[in-house]
Motif scaffolding. Structure first.
Motif, short mmCIF file in Angstrom:
data_model
loop_
_atom_site.label_atom_id
_atom_site.label_comp_id
_atom_site.label_asym_id
_atom_site.label_seq_id
_atom_site.Cartn_x
_atom_site.Cartn_y
_atom_site.Cartn_z
N CYS A 29 92.69 72.63 98.52
CA CYS A 29 91.70 73.66 98.79
C CYS A 29 90.41 73.00 99.29
CB CYS A 29 91.43 74.44 97.50
SG CYS A 29 90.28 75.80 97.68
N ASP A 30 89.64 73.74 100.05
CA ASP A 30 88.31 73.26 100.47
C ASP A 30 87.37 73.40 99.29
OD1 ASP A 30 85.96 72.56 101.65
OD2 ASP A 30 85.91 74.23 103.09
N ASN A 31 87.42 72.43 98.40
CA ASN A 31 86.65 72.51 97.16
C ASN A 31 85.16 72.36 97.40
OD1 ASN A 31 88.82 72.82 95.17
ND2 ASN A 31 89.49 70.82 95.91
N ILE A 32 84.77 71.52 98.35
CA ILE A 32 83.35 71.39 98.68
C ILE A 32 82.82 72.70 99.24
CG2 ILE A 32 81.69 70.25 100.20
CD1 ILE A 32 83.31 67.69 99.91
N GLY A 33 83.56 73.27 100.18
CA GLY A 33 83.13 74.55 100.76
C GLY A 33 83.07 75.66 99.74
N ALA A 62 100.72 60.66 106.86
CA ALA A 62 99.63 60.96 105.93
C ALA A 62 98.88 62.21 106.37
CB ALA A 62 98.69 59.78 105.81
N GLU A 63 99.62 63.25 106.67
CA GLU A 63 99.03 64.52 107.11
C GLU A 63 98.20 65.14 105.99
OE1 GLU A 63 100.64 68.85 108.78
OE2 GLU A 63 102.03 67.19 108.43
N GLU A 64 97.09 65.81 106.37
CA GLU A 64 96.25 66.48 105.38
C GLU A 64 95.99 67.92 105.83
OE1 GLU A 64 92.39 65.45 102.70
OE2 GLU A 64 92.09 65.23 104.86
N ARG A 65 96.13 68.85 104.91
CA ARG A 65 95.87 70.26 105.19
C ARG A 65 94.86 70.77 104.17
NH1 ARG A 65 94.56 74.62 106.84
NH2 ARG A 65 95.90 76.43 107.17
N ILE A 66 93.72 71.26 104.67
CA ILE A 66 92.66 71.79 103.80
C ILE A 66 92.62 73.30 103.97
CG2 ILE A 66 90.21 71.74 103.23
CD1 ILE A 66 90.12 68.91 104.37
N VAL A 67 92.79 74.02 102.89
CA VAL A 67 92.89 75.49 102.91
C VAL A 67 91.61 76.08 102.33
CG1 VAL A 67 94.23 77.48 102.14
CG2 VAL A 67 95.38 75.30 102.62
N PRO A 68 90.97 77.03 103.01
CA PRO A 68 89.72 77.60 102.49
C PRO A 68 89.96 78.51 101.28
CG PRO A 68 90.38 78.74 104.50
CD PRO A 68 91.32 77.58 104.34
N SER A 69 88.94 78.57 100.42
CA SER A 69 88.97 79.50 99.29
C SER A 69 88.28 80.79 99.70
CB SER A 69 88.24 78.89 98.07
OG SER A 69 86.89 78.61 98.41
N GLU A 70 88.37 81.80 98.83
CA GLU A 70 87.77 83.11 99.13
C GLU A 70 87.10 83.67 97.89
OE1 GLU A 70 89.17 87.54 100.72
OE2 GLU A 70 90.48 85.79 100.95
#
Length: 342
Positions: A163-167, A324-332
């Motif tokens: 998850c986009d924890n910083i965002g 080493a793929e990375e996927r960042i998913v936004p929170s809501e």
């Protein structure tokens, strides 16, 4: 009744259905290519003979066990119980089985993975932090890929879905500032976990960007658990010695729920009237009427699907060390009743 053993094999099913043994195997393999007519004949014959495919025999033929190890680190957090259920359902739908391991208190992910390596698994999904290069190498040398879920480990060449924890931390800071809060408490989680660190960093950095002084934010060690947060909040605000903050942000919902219980039941304060409280994760328990917690939602179903898809890619990769793929998913934001709104 005398115990008997069934010796029905795929050969028997093939003879009855009038197909090859390979067609029997494909009929029981999700996503395999087989005509509807043949599949129906195989399944009908299998039912008639009470045949169940032997996954062990299949693994000897294919060199795959169709078993994925899922390592859970934070069993005190209901979020990861829901995550485990989602992984089990998603993997099963793809014809794979789940072997579950828990990182015990005081142990590391390395210990759990070395336990995993005693079994035949095709891949590993890790939801706990701390992973050494040595253990990554041990797994990759055996052709076993690792995918990290909702965390990353700096310096490790391992696929990540998180998850986009910083965002998310920034978004919650904006929400509380807009609600009028000017003093804050932050309940932190695992001090070694990137998830907690990123949420705290995103939250604090946004507050400081908006001109708040650093002494306007009081940090509390909650340990990622309900009991840890309850005791920590009680020690900080169980009496009138320390001024109450306008708002408390906990980096997971279970700690936010502990803070609510301290404020309401130990201090007889109103939430959000006296102190606003917010969490992160959107566990079902936080939506109950007794909490009605405003939080940030992690799209668990999407994240689990992407983690499993990434694992499938890893299983097909020629060089695991280079994948080493990375996927960042936004929170809501999930607005409920613990933050004041106009």
């Amino acid at each position: 009744m005398k115990r008997t053993r069934s010796h029905i094999t795929s050969r028997d099913v093939a003879l009855l259905a009038g197909v090859s043994q390979a067609s029997v195997s494909r009929a029981f393999t999700p996503g395999s290519s087989l005509s509807d007519d043949k599949r129906e004949r195989v399944l009908k014959a299998a039912q008639q003979l009470n045949y169940i495919p032997n996954s062990i025999a299949s693994s000897l033929t294919t060199a795959r066990t169709n078993t994925i190890a899922v390592i859970i680190g934070d069993t005190d957090n209901p979020f990861y119980v829901h995550v485990l259920r989602a992984f089990m359902a998603t993997l099963q739908a793809r014809g794979r089985q789940t072997l579950t391991f828990a990182v015990q208190p005081g142990s590391s992910s390395d210990d759990a993975i070395q336990q995993v390596l005693r079994y035949r698994v095709d891949g590993i999904i890790l939801t706990a932090a701390e992973l050494s290069s040595r253990v990554v190498t041990l797994c990759h040398d055996r052709g076993i890929p690792i995918v990290l879920f909702n965390r990353y480990i700096p310096g490790r060449k391992v696929p990540v879905v998180r998850c986009d924890n910083i965002g998310g931390g920034q978004a919650m800071a904006d929400a509380l500032l807009k609600a009028g809060a000017r003093t804050f408490a932050v309940i932190k989680g695992d001090p070694m976990g990137t998830t907690s660190q990123d949420r705290v960093r995103g939250f604090n950095d946004r507050l400081f960007e908006e001109g708040l002084r650093r002494d306007a934010v009081y940090e509390i060690e909650g340990g990622s658990t309900y009991n840890g947060a309850f005791e920590a909040v009680l020690a900080a605000y169980g009496t009138t010695k320390r001024a109450l903050p306008d708002a408390i942000f906990a980096v997971n919902d279970i700690m936010a729920m502990a803070a609510i219980d301290v404020l309401r039941h130990k201090r007889e304060l109103a939430v959000p009237g006296d102190v606003m409280v917010a969490g992160f994760d959107n566990i079902p328990e936080g939506a109950r009427a007794s909490y009605d917690l405003t939080t940030l939602d992690q799209p668990v179903a999407q994240m689990v699907e992407e983690a499993v898809a990434m694992l499938e890619k890893s299983l097909a990769a020629d060089d695991l060390d280079a994948f080493a793929e990375e996927r960042i998913v936004p929170s809501e934001m999930v607005w409920r009743g613990t933050i004041l709104r106009d």
